[in-house]
Design an enzyme around this catalytic site. Structure first.
Site: not given
Ligand code: NAP
Length: 519
Positions: A257, A296
């Site tokens: 997602e 999101c």
């Molecule tokens: P993110 O930086 O991609 O991080 C998401 C999750 O992935 C965090 O728990 C992060 O952990 C983890 N992560 C990062 N690098 C990783 C790796 N190499 N291996 C495994 N896990 C890893 O996103 P965010 O800033 O938290 O969220 C914002 C984004 O989420 C926006 O783009 C938004 O559109 C999207 N979003 C989408 C939805 C949907 O349902 N489509 C819902 C909510 C948000 P750490 O925090 O420990 O780095």
């Protein structure tokens, strides 16, 4: 200094005090805690969940698993006020926005608990009807779904630390899979407290729920084809996870997602000041500013017919002007800060890119001081509305997700054909909303572009009295979208269990086949 803990293999684990990432109060920038998963043995975490949690869940009927979910829901609800306070402090969300996350978590767990009760005493899911395969009903076939014999790894985004955990866990546990949940580090204090309340309630068998706060380390190397990964977050991280060598080579299902350039369209039949007009103005303003735009499902692109441009801009900006940005503790405030310094800098950067092709018509695209907060402190950013210079908007408006209270208004010719084409320029959205009282217009739009979004929110005069807004991810409706939105599918009632269960075809005598599925 508080160290956020992980919960794995039946124990709480805290890394050494000087390790990991600092978590800050987004209003004051005060350091609240540190988070690190260092020292966790991921192979052991996986093995314990698989063996203890998985075996326990597969012994239970759907009804009994549903009871577990209702117990989890009650454990969270029992500390609701504490969680709301924690969310306001550690995520910067207003009390109202915090409820969206916390009550969303308990509500979704309860919803899936009730679905479990409806499924009753069976441990397997029926999949269509049985049918005769041979010359007579002696040789009979049907499909069923059985729980995957592994662990569900859930990786969540920072914006919903409670609901994000709960909506994924509900489906996996009801399907019969144990869960290892990993919240985003920046807001994981809320998730840690939810899990602590559930563990303390004693409602779950050992191994059913594990928590990793901090990096997942080499976790993915220990997964196999019976496991599942469900990820929510940015497209970049999604791509990294999707391409992980072990996950690819073991055919581990990965549900993504990701980003979404959600759109809202005003149909050309809608008159200024009408009920449908007011509904769109009210709801889209909310979908741009709720949770400071860090949703999101937030509306990033707003399309209005040329002939309605002036009236819409006037109504919409008047509505957005009622937002007061500041400390969640201040009662006059209805929009909090962004969650982190990184978030703020990414939003500032994103607005600068949008300014190359659009004019700012509300706000200024800069950091601001927050009402009720110390001057110069906090990650505050007031709602910023832009207007595209070109009709339909340049590519960057359709490509760049600015994850804050930022949206761009674009003019278009008002036809359903153009609307469908413009929606498709987002390359796949979670939700697209259209506001029109013309069923012909809406049907034409859906016929042309229905495959570009996971959900369509159809705002009209008729549904206005019960309209919840397009941003609400209801447990009974699909959450997920094609293409850039990640191609994933969550929620949607029992459809959510598909990811966590294996479809099998059974071929045998009618009695053997049927009594397996319906004991
Ligand atoms: P993110 O930086 O991609 O991080 C998401 C999750 O992935 C965090 O728990 C992060 O952990 C983890 N992560 C990062 N690098 C990783 C790796 N190499 N291996 C495994 N896990 C890893 O996103 P965010 O800033 O938290 O969220 C914002 C984004 O989420 C926006 O783009 C938004 O559109 C999207 N979003 C989408 C939805 C949907 O349902 N489509 C819902 C909510 C948000 P750490 O925090 O420990 O780095």
């Amino acid at each position: 200094m508080k160290i956020v803990r992980s919960y794995a293999a039946g124990n709480w684990h805290a890394a050494d005090g000087d390790k990991g990432v600092e978590l800050r109060d987004p209003t004051t920038e005060e350091v609240l805690a540190r988070v690190s998963a260092e020292g966790l043995d991921m192979a052991e975490v996986v093995q314990h969940a698989r063996v203890q949690g998985g075996s326990a869940l597969r012994e239970l009927s759907h009804e009994a698993r549903g009871e577990l979910l209702i117990g989890m829901s009650k454990a969270i609800h029992a500390i609701r006020d504490e969680l709301l306070e924690l969310s306001m402090k550690s995520c910067g969300t207003t009390r109202k926005d915090s409820k969206f996350d916390i009550d969303g978590a308990s509500g979704t767990l309860y919803h899936y608990g009730a679905l479990g009760k409806e499924l009753g005493s069976g441990a397997f899911l029926e999949d269509g009807d049985g049918e005769q395969l041979g010359r007579s009903s002696v040789f009979w076939g049907r499909h069923a779904r059985v729980p995957r014999n592994g662990v569900a790894v859930h990786i969540n985004a920072f914006n919903f630390p409670a609901w994000g955990f709960a909506e994924k866990a509900a489906a996996a546990i009801l399907a019969g899979m144990p869960v290892i949940t990993k919240p985003a580090s920046s807001t994981c204090l809320v998730t840690e407290r939810c899990i602590e309340a559930i563990v303390d309630s004693g409602v779950l068998p050992d191994g059913v729920l594990s928590l990793i706060c901090g990096s997942v380390g080499d976790l993915f190397n220990h997964l196999n084809g019976q496991d599942v990964v469900a990820f929510t977050g940015s497209a970049d991280t999604g791509l990294r996870i999707r391409s992980h060598e072990n996950l690819l080579s073991q055919s581990v299902p990965v549900n993504i997602e990701a980003d979404s350039l959600n759109a809202a369209f005003l149909g050309d039949d809608v008159e200024p000041g009408s009920e449908t007009w007011n509904l769109m103005v009210r709801e889209v303003a909310r979908e741009v500013t709720q949770k400071s735009g860090q949703k999101c499902t937030a509306v990033r692109r707003i399309f209005v017919p040329d002939s309605r441009r002036d009236a819409f801009v006037e109504s919409f900006l008047e509505e957005v002007s009622s937002r007061v940005t500041g400390s969640p503790d201040d009662e006059t405030v209805n929009m909090g800060p962004l969650a982190t310094a990184d978030q703020l800098s990414s939003v500032l950067d994103g607005v600068n890119k949008l300014k190359e092709v659009a004019d700012v018509i509300h706000g200024n695209g800069e950091r601001c001081d927050g009402v009720g907060a110390e001057a110069g402190k906090g990650y505050f950013f007031a709602p910023t509305i832009l207007e595209a210079r070109d009709e339909g908007g340049a590519d960057v408006i359709h490509d760049l997700e600015v994850f804050g209270p930022v949206s761009t208004i674009c003019r278009y010719d008002g036809s359903a054909a153009s609307a469908a084409c413009l929606n498709s320029r987002g390359a796949g959205t979670l939700v697209t909303s259209v506001y029109s009282d013309s069923d012909d217009w809406v049907h034409d739009f859906l016929r042309r572009g229905g495959s570009y979004s996971g959900r369509f929110y159809l705002g009209s005069e008729k549904m206005a009295p019960q309209a919840p807004g397009s941003g609400l991810a209801l447990p009974s409706s699909l959450h997920g979208g094609p293409g850039r939105a990640g191609g994933g599918a969550e929620l949607g009632g029992l459809r959510a269990l598909d990811l966590y269960s294996q479809r099998i075809a059974l071929q045998g005598s009618k009695r053997t086949v049927e009594t397996f599925v319906r004991p």
